[in-house]
Write an enzyme that holds these catalytic residues in place. Structure first.
Site, PDB file in Angstrom:
ATOM      1  CE  LYS A   1       1.972 113.097  17.814  1.00 13.69           C
ATOM      2  NZ  LYS A   1       1.097 112.726  18.716  1.00 13.69           N
TER       3      LYS A   1
ATOM      4  CG  HIS B   1       2.100 112.319  13.541  1.00 18.05           C
ATOM      5  ND1 HIS B   1       3.646 112.440  13.911  1.00 18.05           N
ATOM      6  CD2 HIS B   1       1.681 111.053  14.046  1.00 18.05           C
ATOM      7  CE1 HIS B   1       3.606 111.024  14.575  1.00 18.05           C
ATOM      8  NE2 HIS B   1       2.642 110.406  14.524  1.00 18.05           N
TER       9      HIS B   1
ATOM     10  CB  THR C   1       2.553 111.873  23.730  1.00 14.92           C
ATOM     11  OG1 THR C   1       1.732 112.616  22.841  1.00 14.92           O
ATOM     12  CG2 THR C   1       2.649 110.344  23.138  1.00 14.92           C
TER      13      THR C   1
ATOM     14  CB  SER D   1       5.673 106.920  22.615  1.00  8.77           C
ATOM     15  OG  SER D   1       6.622 105.824  21.971  1.00  8.77           O
ATOM     16  CG  ASN D   2       3.480 103.943  17.727  1.00  6.35           C
ATOM     17  OD1 ASN D   2       2.508 102.899  17.673  1.00  6.35           O
ATOM     18  ND2 ASN D   2       3.379 104.806  16.745  1.00  6.35           N
ATOM     19  CG  PHE D   3      -0.016 101.025  22.890  1.00  4.35           C
ATOM     20  CD1 PHE D   3       0.155  99.992  23.681  1.00  4.35           C
ATOM     21  CD2 PHE D   3      -0.283 102.342  23.013  1.00  4.35           C
ATOM     22  CE1 PHE D   3      -0.033 100.395  25.133  1.00  4.35           C
ATOM     23  CE2 PHE D   3      -0.455 102.696  24.492  1.00  4.35           C
ATOM     24  CZ  PHE D   3      -0.266 101.887  25.417  1.00  4.35           C
TER      25      PHE D   3
ATOM     26  N   GLY E   1       5.342 111.725  20.558  1.00  6.61           N
ATOM     27  CA  GLY E   1       5.843 110.591  21.803  1.00  6.61           C
ATOM     28  C   GLY E   1       6.989 109.737  20.881  1.00  6.61           C
TER      29      GLY E   1
END
Length: 233
Positions: A135, A131, A73, A97-99, A141
């Protein structure tokens, strides 16, 4: 499947372990200082690099006919350039942005809830993401994707970090300890509140999703998303 890793931090190392466990081969581990890259040895690239490296990594892969999965991101001001190049080269590209499977279901739930709430102006919506302290980007993201889902189904025109107005959706970002990722979407009125929340217990779901996307994209051409990979649309 021969996988090249662009970025070999904690996420890259976790992707490597999951890929090996699923019978794949890691043929390259590439960082900013890697001078010579042999694109011929890789079937697919997975990019979890730094924001200032991601676009360059993606373009190199597409220019060398290597399908690329990106979870980095902080570079999305150049996203349209990447997708245009993908179409031009008839390549294959997935950005998410996130899997994780759970988060992508959460995205769908967020969109559905936003549609139901769009004619109820008495409810004000805010997003919060938490987070780990390592990060680098804020908001996450994932939080931006959630905000865009709300905006596309509401009267909000934009999102803003740490501030809100009638036209701006507020995102609050917190960096605490080793938290893998917690995202909350809250609708609040004077009479009640509605809240949906996703909490990651570790990063394995992110890594597994990236490897699953890499397996899925082989032999395909185009720009895709995790909705395609997971057949959510």
């Amino acid at each position: 499947m021969r996988i090249a890793l662009f970025g070999y931090g904690k996420m890259g190392q976790m992707i490597e372990q999951i890929a090996l466990n699923r019978g794949h081969e890691i043929v390259a581990k590439i960082d900013k200082n890697t001078a010579n890259i042999d694109f011929n040895i890789m079937d697919v690239a997975i990019d979890f690099s730094m924001p200032d490296s991601a676009f360059d990594n993606i373009t190199k892969c597409l220019n060398n006919n290597v399908p690329v999965i990106s979870g980095t991101t902080g570079w999305l001001d150049k996203y349209n350039d990447a997708t245009n190049l993908c179409h031009e080269k008839k390549g294959a590209f997935i950005y998410a942005s996130n899997f994780s499977l759970g988060v992508n279901i959460f995205f769908e739930l967020n969109n559905y809830l936003a549609k139901m709430m769009q004619n109820l102006p008495e409810y004000k919506v805010e997003l919060e993401e938490i987070h780990h302290t390592q990060k680098l980007d804020a908001p996450s993201g994932t939080a931006i994707t959630l905000a865009e889902g709300v905006i596309s189904n509401s009267n909000y025109a934009q999102w803003k970090l740490e501030s809100a107005s009638n036209e701006s959706l507020k995102i609050t970002s917190k960096r605490i300890g080793k938290v893998p990722g917690t995202h909350t979407v809250a609708y609040d009125s004077i009479v009640d509140s509605i809240e949906i929340k996703h909490t990651a217990h570790n990063r394995e779901g992110f890594a597994l999703g990236a490897v699953t996307a890499a397996e899925w994209i082989i032999g395909k051409s185009g720009v895709f998303s995790m909705r395609d990979v997971l057949n959510l649309g």
